[in-house]
Write a protein that holds these residues in place. Structure first.
Motif, mmCIF file in Angstrom:
data_model
loop_
_atom_site.group_PDB
_atom_site.id
_atom_site.type_symbol
_atom_site.label_atom_id
_atom_site.label_comp_id
_atom_site.label_asym_id
_atom_site.label_seq_id
_atom_site.Cartn_x
_atom_site.Cartn_y
_atom_site.Cartn_z
ATOM 1 N N GLY A 1 15.634 4.961 -8.555
ATOM 2 C CA GLY A 1 16.056 6.346 -8.581
ATOM 3 C C GLY A 1 15.915 7.078 -7.260
ATOM 4 N N ARG A 2 15.245 6.477 -6.286
ATOM 5 C CA ARG A 2 15.106 7.128 -4.988
ATOM 6 C C ARG A 2 16.362 6.874 -4.170
ATOM 7 N N PRO A 3 16.769 7.842 -3.376
ATOM 8 C CA PRO A 3 17.925 7.600 -2.498
ATOM 9 C C PRO A 3 17.611 6.499 -1.502
ATOM 10 N N ALA A 4 18.612 5.781 -1.085
ATOM 11 C CA ALA A 4 18.425 4.673 -0.147
ATOM 12 C C ALA A 4 17.827 5.151 1.167
ATOM 13 N N SER A 5 18.053 6.386 1.542
ATOM 14 C CA SER A 5 17.529 6.905 2.801
ATOM 15 C C SER A 5 16.017 7.055 2.808
ATOM 16 N N SER A 6 15.364 7.002 1.651
ATOM 17 C CA SER A 6 13.915 7.161 1.595
ATOM 18 C C SER A 6 13.178 5.818 1.627
ATOM 19 N N GLN A 7 13.873 4.758 1.991
ATOM 20 C CA GLN A 7 13.230 3.449 2.069
ATOM 21 C C GLN A 7 12.185 3.450 3.170
ATOM 22 N N ALA A 8 11.230 2.555 3.053
ATOM 23 C CA ALA A 8 10.147 2.463 4.026
ATOM 24 C C ALA A 8 10.688 2.079 5.397
ATOM 25 N N ALA A 9 10.003 2.551 6.424
ATOM 26 C CA ALA A 9 10.369 2.215 7.791
ATOM 27 C C ALA A 9 10.014 0.762 8.076
ATOM 28 N N PRO A 10 10.667 0.152 9.056
ATOM 29 C CA PRO A 10 10.320 -1.230 9.423
ATOM 30 C C PRO A 10 8.860 -1.328 9.869
ATOM 31 N N LEU A 11 8.276 -2.483 9.662
ATOM 32 C CA LEU A 11 6.885 -2.707 10.058
ATOM 33 C C LEU A 11 6.773 -2.824 11.574
ATOM 34 N N SER A 12 5.678 -2.300 12.091
ATOM 35 C CA SER A 12 5.401 -2.461 13.519
ATOM 36 C C SER A 12 4.961 -3.900 13.756
ATOM 37 N N PRO A 13 5.004 -4.370 14.994
ATOM 38 C CA PRO A 13 4.524 -5.731 15.273
ATOM 39 C C PRO A 13 3.065 -5.934 14.852
ATOM 40 N N ALA A 14 2.218 -4.932 15.067
ATOM 41 C CA ALA A 14 0.809 -5.058 14.669
ATOM 42 C C ALA A 14 0.674 -5.153 13.156
ATOM 43 N N SER A 15 1.450 -4.341 12.419
ATOM 44 C CA SER A 15 1.399 -4.392 10.960
ATOM 45 C C SER A 15 1.929 -5.723 10.437
ATOM 46 N N THR A 16 2.961 -6.244 11.107
ATOM 47 C CA THR A 16 3.521 -7.530 10.706
ATOM 48 C C THR A 16 2.487 -8.638 10.867
ATOM 49 N N GLU A 17 1.791 -8.628 11.996
ATOM 50 C CA GLU A 17 0.754 -9.644 12.224
ATOM 51 C C GLU A 17 -0.375 -9.509 11.211
ATOM 52 N N ARG A 18 -0.774 -8.280 10.922
ATOM 53 C CA ARG A 18 -1.867 -8.069 9.970
ATOM 54 C C ARG A 18 -1.456 -8.506 8.572
ATOM 55 N N LEU A 19 -0.251 -8.174 8.167
ATOM 56 C CA LEU A 19 0.232 -8.578 6.850
ATOM 57 C C LEU A 19 0.304 -10.099 6.748
ATOM 58 N N ASP A 20 0.747 -10.752 7.814
ATOM 59 C CA ASP A 20 0.792 -12.214 7.824
ATOM 60 C C ASP A 20 -0.617 -12.794 7.671
ATOM 61 N N ARG A 21 -1.571 -12.218 8.382
ATOM 62 C CA ARG A 21 -2.955 -12.673 8.299
ATOM 63 C C ARG A 21 -3.507 -12.464 6.881
ATOM 64 N N LEU A 22 -3.229 -11.305 6.299
ATOM 65 C CA LEU A 22 -3.682 -11.023 4.935
ATOM 66 C C LEU A 22 -3.045 -11.982 3.934
ATOM 67 N N PHE A 23 -1.757 -12.269 4.136
ATOM 68 C CA PHE A 23 -1.075 -13.198 3.233
ATOM 69 C C PHE A 23 -1.711 -14.578 3.312
ATOM 70 N N GLN A 24 -1.990 -15.040 4.526
ATOM 71 C CA GLN A 24 -2.618 -16.350 4.686
ATOM 72 C C GLN A 24 -3.999 -16.396 4.028
ATOM 73 N N LEU A 25 -4.744 -15.309 4.138
ATOM 74 C CA LEU A 25 -6.091 -15.266 3.569
ATOM 75 C C LEU A 25 -6.099 -15.124 2.050
ATOM 76 N N TYR A 26 -5.173 -14.334 1.518
ATOM 77 C CA TYR A 26 -5.296 -13.906 0.118
ATOM 78 C C TYR A 26 -4.149 -14.287 -0.808
ATOM 79 N N SER A 27 -3.128 -14.958 -0.332
ATOM 80 C CA SER A 27 -1.975 -15.219 -1.205
ATOM 81 C C SER A 27 -2.342 -16.023 -2.445
ATOM 82 N N SER A 28 -3.188 -17.025 -2.299
ATOM 83 C CA SER A 28 -3.553 -17.820 -3.481
ATOM 84 C C SER A 28 -4.389 -17.004 -4.457
#
Length: 72
Positions: free
Chosen positions: A6-33
């Protein structure tokens, strides 16, 4: 065009910063299982666990910039 939630497409989240991308990757590796195992305990059907875990990681993508604690 509106999204399914129901939200307009323009309210989508902004792209991740390089630092956030690296942190998310690290979190995924640690906690995905662990996230998948927890999702399996909450799912009404075992086949739903992947979807539940996937939604959790989508939420993590949107909010990773607000995390203040250490990744461990």
């Amino acid at each position: 065009m509106d999204r399914i939630d129901g939200r307009p497409a323009s309210s989508q989240a902004a792209p991740l910063s390089p630092a956030s991308t690296e942190r998310l990757d690290r979190l995924f590796q640690l906690y995905s299982s662990r996230v998948l195992a927890y999702a399996a305990t909450r799912a009404k059907r075992p086949a739903d666990a992947d979807d539940i875990a996937g939604l959790a990681w989508v939420k993590a993508c949107v909010t990773v910039h607000r995390l203040q604690g250490p990744d461990s």
